[in-house]
Design a protein around this motif. Structure first.
Motif, mmCIF file in Angstrom:
data_model
loop_
_atom_site.group_PDB
_atom_site.id
_atom_site.type_symbol
_atom_site.label_atom_id
_atom_site.label_comp_id
_atom_site.label_asym_id
_atom_site.label_seq_id
_atom_site.Cartn_x
_atom_site.Cartn_y
_atom_site.Cartn_z
ATOM 1 N N VAL A 1 65.199 7.355 78.306
ATOM 2 C CA VAL A 1 65.064 8.704 78.862
ATOM 3 C C VAL A 1 66.295 9.541 78.537
ATOM 4 O O VAL A 1 66.184 10.725 78.176
ATOM 5 N N ALA A 2 67.468 8.950 78.637
ATOM 6 C CA ALA A 2 68.703 9.682 78.334
ATOM 7 C C ALA A 2 68.742 10.115 76.870
ATOM 8 O O ALA A 2 69.119 11.253 76.548
ATOM 9 N N LEU A 3 68.358 9.219 75.966
ATOM 10 C CA LEU A 3 68.363 9.556 74.542
ATOM 11 C C LEU A 3 67.373 10.679 74.236
ATOM 12 O O LEU A 3 67.681 11.606 73.470
ATOM 13 N N VAL A 4 66.190 10.621 74.842
ATOM 14 C CA VAL A 4 65.201 11.673 74.626
ATOM 15 C C VAL A 4 65.684 12.991 75.222
ATOM 16 O O VAL A 4 65.494 14.064 74.622
ATOM 17 N N ALA A 5 66.312 12.947 76.394
ATOM 18 C CA ALA A 5 66.817 14.172 77.022
ATOM 19 C C ALA A 5 67.857 14.865 76.147
ATOM 20 O O ALA A 5 67.888 16.100 76.048
ATOM 21 N N ILE A 6 68.702 14.087 75.500
ATOM 22 C CA ILE A 6 69.719 14.665 74.618
ATOM 23 C C ILE A 6 69.102 15.118 73.303
ATOM 24 O O ILE A 6 69.416 16.199 72.786
ATOM 25 N N ALA A 7 68.202 14.296 72.740
ATOM 26 C CA ALA A 7 67.614 14.615 71.441
ATOM 27 C C ALA A 7 66.769 15.879 71.486
ATOM 28 O O ALA A 7 66.739 16.651 70.517
ATOM 29 N N ILE B 1 55.919 15.802 75.626
ATOM 30 C CA ILE B 1 54.961 15.663 76.725
ATOM 31 C C ILE B 1 55.336 14.488 77.624
ATOM 32 O O ILE B 1 55.295 14.585 78.863
ATOM 33 N N ALA B 2 55.705 13.362 77.012
ATOM 34 C CA ALA B 2 56.117 12.198 77.801
ATOM 35 C C ALA B 2 57.367 12.506 78.612
ATOM 36 O O ALA B 2 57.493 12.090 79.775
ATOM 37 N N TYR B 3 58.283 13.262 78.015
ATOM 38 C CA TYR B 3 59.519 13.606 78.719
ATOM 39 C C TYR B 3 59.231 14.476 79.944
ATOM 40 O O TYR B 3 59.878 14.326 80.988
ATOM 41 N N LEU B 4 58.265 15.374 79.830
ATOM 42 C CA LEU B 4 57.983 16.310 80.914
ATOM 43 C C LEU B 4 57.133 15.708 82.026
ATOM 44 O O LEU B 4 57.103 16.248 83.135
ATOM 45 N N ALA C 1 68.847 24.440 85.436
ATOM 46 C CA ALA C 1 69.093 23.244 86.248
ATOM 47 C C ALA C 1 69.271 22.043 85.319
ATOM 48 O O ALA C 1 68.536 21.057 85.399
ATOM 49 N N ALA C 2 70.245 22.149 84.429
ATOM 50 C CA ALA C 2 70.475 21.068 83.465
ATOM 51 C C ALA C 2 71.483 20.032 83.951
ATOM 52 O O ALA C 2 71.491 18.901 83.465
ATOM 53 N N PHE C 3 72.321 20.414 84.895
ATOM 54 C CA PHE C 3 73.373 19.507 85.375
ATOM 55 C C PHE C 3 73.179 19.260 86.860
ATOM 56 O O PHE C 3 73.270 20.179 87.661
ATOM 57 N N PRO C 4 72.857 17.995 87.228
ATOM 58 C CA PRO C 4 72.664 16.798 86.398
ATOM 59 C C PRO C 4 71.234 16.715 85.859
ATOM 60 O O PRO C 4 70.391 17.544 86.215
ATOM 61 N N SER C 5 70.967 15.701 85.068
ATOM 62 C CA SER C 5 69.632 15.486 84.535
ATOM 63 C C SER C 5 68.751 14.840 85.601
ATOM 64 O O SER C 5 68.955 13.691 85.978
ATOM 65 N N GLY C 6 67.764 15.594 86.089
ATOM 66 C CA GLY C 6 66.845 15.034 87.067
ATOM 67 C C GLY C 6 65.991 13.919 86.494
ATOM 68 O O GLY C 6 65.621 12.977 87.205
ATOM 69 N N HIS C 7 65.684 14.008 85.202
ATOM 70 C CA HIS C 7 64.911 12.935 84.563
ATOM 71 C C HIS C 7 65.673 11.616 84.582
ATOM 72 O O HIS C 7 65.097 10.551 84.831
#
Length: 278
Positions: free
Chosen positions: A205-211, A98-101, A171-177
């Motif tokens: 944010v990067a770690l959560v996006a990958i995890a 939820i936090a990521y989104l 739309a995964a590349f690049p990471s908009g987050h």
């Protein structure tokens, strides 16, 4: 006898009159313009989702190609991070999702509002960086639609989701987050105390996006590069640029309404030459 001067006291010559710190930032016209620009930029996301460029097959093939380019060591680290995330309690993983989104939009809007209120003369550069980064990100989504890792290995069509309305699933590349997080961190590094802590936010944010399986290391790196380019371009001084804040107002008022000086001279007008009668 000299007449008594009862005119109100005037500030010394060369001084600037005090102006409200938020004069320009709170005018309705400027506020409506800025809201329209930001809203139009955000609207590009559902526009791309409606256009749905590319095909699922090409998007998944591109994702697998990027994964191979990363190398076995990077891919192995990604898998370890995702395995660790899968072992977390369901409540923790759900809260993280939820936090990521939601947090990336909240953070970018919050920084923009903070600049308008506290540093209005610097807001324009932030808005320029935001628009440039968004345009670069959207262009990459359209030209290179890429599936996220959790969809890259699934054959055929993927099940529809509510998020497809606002975000294109490929739309995964690049990471908009990561783009948003780096813009926030770059702003904090310039204008906020404790700037040494700024890199912690995009790193998290990067770690959560990958995890969570939404992005790969390649997506994260591309997002960071786009944000860096946008911030550098926005920081370049432009001749004749107009700030949103009080700077322009002070410059205008600094040249206005002449103030009396000695010998009848008015501010902004040269003193009349004195003739010696020859």
């Amino acid at each position: 006898m000299t007449a008594l001067d009862v005119s109100p006291a005037r500030p010394p010559a060369g001084s600037r009159p005090a102006t409200p710190a938020r004069l320009d930032a709170t005018t309705p016209l400027v506020a409506r313009r800025e809201v329209a620009i930001v809203a139009a930029t955000f609207a590009l996301f559902p526009l791309v989702a409606a256009l749905a460029p590319g095909t699922p097959t090409s998007a998944k093939a591109r994702a697998l190609a990027l994964t191979r380019l990363q190398g076995t060591h990077v891919v192995g680290a990604e898998e370890l991070l995702r395995a660790w995330f899968d072992r977390l309690p369901p409540a923790v993983s759900a809260a993280t999702e939820i936090a990521y989104l939601t947090l990336h939009v909240t953070a970018i809007v919050g920084v923009g509002v903070w600049l308008v209120v506290r540093r209005p003369s610097d807001y324009r550069r932030f808005r320029i960086a935001f628009v440039i980064a968004q345009l670069m990100t959207i262009a990459t989504y359209v030209l290179l639609p890429t599936a996220p890792p959790h969809l890259a290995s699934t054959p055929g069509l993927d099940a529809a989701s509510w998020s497809d309305v606002v975000q294109y699933r490929y739309a995964a590349f690049p990471s908009g987050h990561v783009v948003f997080a780096c813009l926030v961190a770059g702003t904090a590094a310039w204008w906020v105390r404790g700037r040494r802590l700024a890199p912690l936010y995009p790193t998290a944010v990067a770690l959560v996006a990958i995890a969570t399986g939404h992005h790969t290391v390649a997506d994260v790196v591309a997002g960071a590069l786009i944000a860096a380019v946008a911030l550098v371009v926005a920081r370049r001084p432009s001749r004749g640029s107009r700030a949103l804040g009080p700077d322009r107002v002070r410059r205008r008022q600094g040249h206005g309404h002449g103030q009396r000086r000695g010998n009848g001279q008015r501010r902004g007008h040269a003193a009349a030459p004195v003739r010696d009668g020859t």
